[in-house]
Design a protein around this motif. Structure first.
Motif, PDB file in Angstrom:
ATOM      1  N   THR A  99       0.845  -1.195   0.000  1.00  0.00           N
ATOM      2  CA  THR A  99       0.000   0.000   0.000  1.00  0.00           C
ATOM      3  C   THR A  99       0.880   1.245   0.000  1.00  0.00           C
ATOM      4  O   THR A  99       0.636   2.200  -0.751  1.00  0.00           O
ATOM      5  CB  THR A  99      -0.953  -0.011   1.219  1.00  0.00           C
ATOM      6  OG1 THR A  99      -1.805  -1.158   1.123  1.00  0.00           O
ATOM      7  CG2 THR A  99      -1.794   1.255   1.284  1.00  0.00           C
ATOM      8  N   THR A 147      -7.966  -5.348   7.856  1.00  0.00           N
ATOM      9  CA  THR A 147      -7.827  -3.898   7.699  1.00  0.00           C
ATOM     10  C   THR A 147      -6.742  -3.566   6.673  1.00  0.00           C
ATOM     11  O   THR A 147      -6.947  -2.729   5.779  1.00  0.00           O
ATOM     12  CB  THR A 147      -7.515  -3.241   9.057  1.00  0.00           C
ATOM     13  OG1 THR A 147      -8.586  -3.538   9.966  1.00  0.00           O
ATOM     14  CG2 THR A 147      -7.339  -1.735   8.931  1.00  0.00           C
ATOM     15  N   ALA A 172      -7.145  -1.845   2.763  1.00  0.00           N
ATOM     16  CA  ALA A 172      -6.405  -0.670   2.299  1.00  0.00           C
ATOM     17  C   ALA A 172      -5.625  -0.995   1.028  1.00  0.00           C
ATOM     18  O   ALA A 172      -5.564  -0.172   0.104  1.00  0.00           O
ATOM     19  CB  ALA A 172      -5.465  -0.169   3.394  1.00  0.00           C
ATOM     20  N   ASP A 199      -8.084  -1.110  -1.880  1.00  0.00           N
ATOM     21  CA  ASP A 199      -8.475   0.253  -2.258  1.00  0.00           C
ATOM     22  C   ASP A 199      -7.367   0.941  -3.054  1.00  0.00           C
ATOM     23  O   ASP A 199      -7.646   1.664  -4.018  1.00  0.00           O
ATOM     24  CB  ASP A 199      -8.823   1.084  -1.025  1.00  0.00           C
ATOM     25  CG  ASP A 199     -10.123   0.650  -0.353  1.00  0.00           C
ATOM     26  OD1 ASP A 199     -10.911  -0.099  -0.976  1.00  0.00           O
ATOM     27  OD2 ASP A 199     -10.336   1.062   0.807  1.00  0.00           O
ATOM     28  N   SER A 200      -6.116   0.729  -2.663  1.00  0.00           N
ATOM     29  CA  SER A 200      -4.981   1.335  -3.373  1.00  0.00           C
ATOM     30  C   SER A 200      -4.890   0.857  -4.810  1.00  0.00           C
ATOM     31  O   SER A 200      -4.577   1.634  -5.715  1.00  0.00           O
ATOM     32  CB  SER A 200      -3.667   1.023  -2.658  1.00  0.00           C
ATOM     33  OG  SER A 200      -3.622   1.659  -1.417  1.00  0.00           O
TER      34      SER A 200
END
Length: 177
Positions: free
Chosen positions: A80, A122, A126, A129-130
């Motif tokens: 990320t 979690t 992320a 989403d990245s």
């Protein structure tokens, strides 16, 4: 009739999501069955040692489900950050990620299983989403990995689903599924 052709980003994000869901299911199964410290059988080790990234990272086959979950959590955090830096910096120097550092691996064993599974979810969200928010035009952005040299966002987007798949297969083998 219009045919929709997914972009490289959409295809990679979809594949990543499927593999992340597999990992989540297997880690949840390991937690609920109390098998977070299950060892890999000799036949499974022999089978996995020649596939995916394991020929180059054979020490990862010594890991239990707990250690795989910790590695994937840390890997999601590292990638990320790499994606962010490649998107926002000009030719960033990206540090190496020592997956088998003894202190790092020992740290995985210190986290309670349920907490580790939640941290993994979690970090994985992320990471997804990245990847999912990338513009296909950004895939050629480059940086320099301190060991491997020149790297592009496309390289990372291609690597991530396969990396998740390798560890999902490892988790399945560890759990005998």
């Amino acid at each position: 009739m219009t045919t929709v052709v997914p972009s490289r980003v959409t295809g990679a994000a979809d594949t990543l999501a499927r593999q992340q869901a597999r990992v989540d299911l297997l880690v949840a199964r390991a937690v609920s069955s109390g098998r977070m410290d299950a060892p890999l059988s000799a036949p499974s080790r022999a089978r996995l040692s020649g596939v995916g990234h394991f020929p180059s990272y054979g020490t990862e086959l010594d890991w239990t489900p707990r250690e795989v979950a910790g590695h994937l959590r840390d890997s999601a955090l590292v990638f990320t950050e790499r994606i962010y830096r490649l998107r926002t910096e000009v030719d960033p120097l990206l540090p190496d990620f020592l997956t088998d550092d003894p202190a790092r691996v020992a740290g995985y064993r210190a986290v309670p299983p349920g907490q580790l599974a939640e941290q993994l979810r979690t970090a994985q969200a992320a990471l997804f989403d990245s990847v999912a928010c990338l513009d296909p035009a950004e895939l050629e952005r480059t940086g320099r990995h301190e060991v491997d040299g020149r790297i592009t966002l496309a390289d990372i987007v291609t690597f991530l689903p396969a990396h998740q798949r390798d560890h999902a297969d490892q988790l399945a083998a560890l759990l005998g599924t």
